[in-house]
Design an enzyme around this catalytic site. Structure first.
Site, PDB file in Angstrom:
ATOM      1  N   ASP A  23       0.820  -1.221   0.000  1.00 51.24           N
ATOM      2  CA  ASP A  23       0.000   0.000   0.000  1.00 51.24           C
ATOM      3  C   ASP A  23       0.855   1.273   0.000  1.00 51.24           C
ATOM      4  OD1 ASP A  23      -2.379   1.389  -0.002  1.00 51.24           O
ATOM      5  OD2 ASP A  23      -2.609   1.344   2.181  1.00 51.24           O
ATOM      6  N   HIS A  40       2.200   2.991  -9.009  1.00 51.69           N
ATOM      7  CA  HIS A  40       1.972   1.550  -9.215  1.00 51.69           C
ATOM      8  C   HIS A  40       3.151   0.926  -9.975  1.00 51.69           C
ATOM      9  CE1 HIS A  40      -1.898   2.011  -7.482  1.00 51.69           C
ATOM     10  NE2 HIS A  40      -2.444   2.656  -8.498  1.00 51.69           N
ATOM     11  N   THR A  69     -10.785  -7.064  -4.128  1.00 53.35           N
ATOM     12  CA  THR A  69     -12.127  -7.112  -4.731  1.00 53.35           C
ATOM     13  C   THR A  69     -12.792  -5.736  -4.665  1.00 53.35           C
ATOM     14  OG1 THR A  69     -12.879  -7.984  -2.592  1.00 53.35           O
ATOM     15  CG2 THR A  69     -12.645  -9.569  -4.373  1.00 53.35           C
ATOM     16  N   LEU A 133      11.262 -19.964  -3.411  1.00 57.19           N
ATOM     17  CA  LEU A 133      10.110 -19.214  -2.898  1.00 57.19           C
ATOM     18  C   LEU A 133       8.840 -19.491  -3.711  1.00 57.19           C
ATOM     19  CD1 LEU A 133       9.122 -16.723  -1.071  1.00 57.19           C
ATOM     20  CD2 LEU A 133       9.562 -15.355  -3.120  1.00 57.19           C
ATOM     21  N   LEU A 197      -6.519  -4.454   7.782  1.00 60.64           N
ATOM     22  CA  LEU A 197      -6.268  -5.574   6.871  1.00 60.64           C
ATOM     23  C   LEU A 197      -6.853  -5.342   5.485  1.00 60.64           C
ATOM     24  CD1 LEU A 197      -6.778  -8.849   8.954  1.00 60.64           C
ATOM     25  CD2 LEU A 197      -4.731  -8.153   7.730  1.00 60.64           C
TER      26      LEU A 197
HETATM   27  C1  IPE Z   1      -5.409  -2.668   0.097  1.00 59.41           C
HETATM   28  O1  IPE Z   1      -5.108  -1.338  -0.109  1.00 59.41           O
HETATM   29  C2  IPE Z   1      -5.375  -3.399  -1.215  1.00 59.41           C
HETATM   30  C3  IPE Z   1      -4.073  -3.543  -1.828  1.00 59.41           C
HETATM   31  C4  IPE Z   1      -2.936  -3.107  -1.373  1.00 59.41           C
HETATM   32  C5  IPE Z   1      -4.068  -4.262  -3.065  1.00 59.41           C
HETATM   33  P1  IPE Z   1      -6.251  -0.233  -0.283  1.00 59.41           P
HETATM   34  O2  IPE Z   1      -5.531   1.044  -0.526  1.00 59.41           O
HETATM   35  O3  IPE Z   1      -7.206  -0.663  -1.325  1.00 59.41           O
HETATM   36  O4  IPE Z   1      -6.958  -0.253   1.130  1.00 59.41           O
HETATM   37  P2  IPE Z   1      -7.811   0.870   1.862  1.00 59.41           P
HETATM   38  O5  IPE Z   1      -8.847   1.333   0.900  1.00 59.41           O
HETATM   39  O6  IPE Z   1      -6.867   1.955   2.226  1.00 59.41           O
HETATM   40  O7  IPE Z   1      -8.359   0.183   3.061  1.00 59.41           O
HETATM   41  C1  IPE Z   2      -1.727   0.153  -3.295  1.00 62.02           C
HETATM   42  O1  IPE Z   2      -1.475   1.515  -3.338  1.00 62.02           O
HETATM   43  C2  IPE Z   2      -1.990  -0.432  -4.653  1.00 62.02           C
HETATM   44  C3  IPE Z   2      -3.369  -0.890  -4.866  1.00 62.02           C
HETATM   45  C4  IPE Z   2      -4.322  -0.865  -3.999  1.00 62.02           C
HETATM   46  C5  IPE Z   2      -3.677  -1.400  -6.197  1.00 62.02           C
HETATM   47  P1  IPE Z   2      -2.639   2.569  -3.348  1.00 62.02           P
HETATM   48  O2  IPE Z   2      -2.999   2.855  -4.759  1.00 62.02           O
HETATM   49  O3  IPE Z   2      -3.743   2.141  -2.486  1.00 62.02           O
HETATM   50  O4  IPE Z   2      -1.907   3.838  -2.726  1.00 62.02           O
HETATM   51  P2  IPE Z   2      -2.528   4.894  -1.737  1.00 62.02           P
HETATM   52  O5  IPE Z   2      -3.033   4.130  -0.546  1.00 62.02           O
HETATM   53  O6  IPE Z   2      -3.628   5.593  -2.468  1.00 62.02           O
HETATM   54  O7  IPE Z   2      -1.383   5.792  -1.401  1.00 62.02           O
HETATM   55 MG    MG Z   3      -4.123   2.401  -0.495  1.00 62.66          MG
END
Ligand code: IPE
Ligand code: IPE
Ligand code: MG
Length: 242
Positions: A23, A40, A69, A133, A197
């Site tokens: 994240d 990304h 999801t 791994l 989570l």
């Molecule tokens: C969780 O991150 C999903 C992934 C890292 C793939 P999100 O950015 O989607 O989670 P929230 O919305 O902050 O809870």
């Molecule tokens: C995690 O990074 C990647 C995915 C959820 C696909 P985010 O895109 O959620 O990044 P923030 O949380 O907005 O910084």
């Molecule tokens: Mg995020």
């Protein structure tokens, strides 16, 4: 190249299964006045380096949360960019094969575009004999969705008279999860300063140790993984005992 591991880390007690919620990509990009998709792209590159490092230090299973999801709610151009990154990565995944890393996918893959599903099948097939791994990418993964899928499969067996409802066990739920070929995660890491989570490995994380950090995923380095593992090695896991 992956850095040498931290001398404080006990190499004989490396967690068997590490889960990572990757994240903070968007915030990393925003800080640099870049589009979120640049975050990304950088995050995908960090994923590869951390997977290689896990393989080097003897982690057996790594599960990374790549797309939930719930992430379909994001603007279409961001979803498209993430899917394109996945395509690009999958076309390149033979890289991992020469490194003895086995690539697997967990999540509801049926709704992904067919070309991505074909690429996934191919990548899994190409690396199936790797003995290092096991690297699991969670794509269109949701912990609740996973339990619903497992329960549906068991309910069908009950309906067909193959299973008695009273015989449904925890093990049967585990066996019908996407993660049925791996042990539960020992350590779950979430960077980016969030303490939740977000639907990652809900069933499997009953007794996982958690490690949180303010580092944004695209800035995550092997030294941060070392920090998490060292913290994990200082925990007393009791599993409800004394
Ligand atoms: C969780 O991150 C999903 C992934 C890292 C793939 P999100 O950015 O989607 O989670 P929230 O919305 O902050 O809870
Ligand atoms: C995690 O990074 C990647 C995915 C959820 C696909 P985010 O895109 O959620 O990044 P923030 O949380 O907005 O910084
Ligand atoms: Mg995020």
């Amino acid at each position: 190249m992956a850095k040498k591991s931290n001398p404080e880390m006990d190499m004989s007690r490396i967690p068997c299964h590490i889960g990572i919620i990757m994240d903070g990509n968007g915030r990393w990009a925003k800080k640099r006045f870049l589009p979120r998709t640049a975050g990304h792209t950088q995050g995908a590159s960090v994923f590869k380096s951390i997977a290689r490092y896990c393989n080097k230090i003897g982690v057996k299973y790594l599960t990374v949360y790549a797309f939930s999801t719930e992430n379909w709610k994001r603007p279409q151009d961001e979803v498209d960019a993430i899917m394109n990154l996945l395509r690009r990565y999958l076309k390149d995944s033979t890289n991992f094969k020469s490194e003895n890393i086995k690539l697997k996918f967990v999540g509801d893959l049926e709704v992904l575009p067919q070309d991505i599903r074909d690429l996934i099948d191919n990548a899994e097939h190409e690396s199936e004999n790797a003995t290092g791994l096991v690297c699991n990418l969670a794509v269109n993964y949701g912990g609740r969705d996973e339990v619903v899928h497992a329960v549906r499969k068991l309910a069908k067996k009950v309906k067909d008279g193959e299973l008695d409802a009273d015989d449904i066990s925890e093990q049967m739920i585990s066996d019908n999860c996407y993660t049925n070929y791996m042990p539960d995660p020992d350590l779950i890491i979430r960077p980016s300063g969030e303490f939740r989570l977000s639907n990652f490995l809900l069933w499997q994380s009953a007794y996982s140790e958690f490690w949180f950090s303010n580092v944004l995923w695209p800035d995550f380095k092997p030294k941060h993984l070392d920090e998490a593992i060292i913290a994990y090695q200082q925990r007393d896991r009791r599993f409800g005992g004394v």
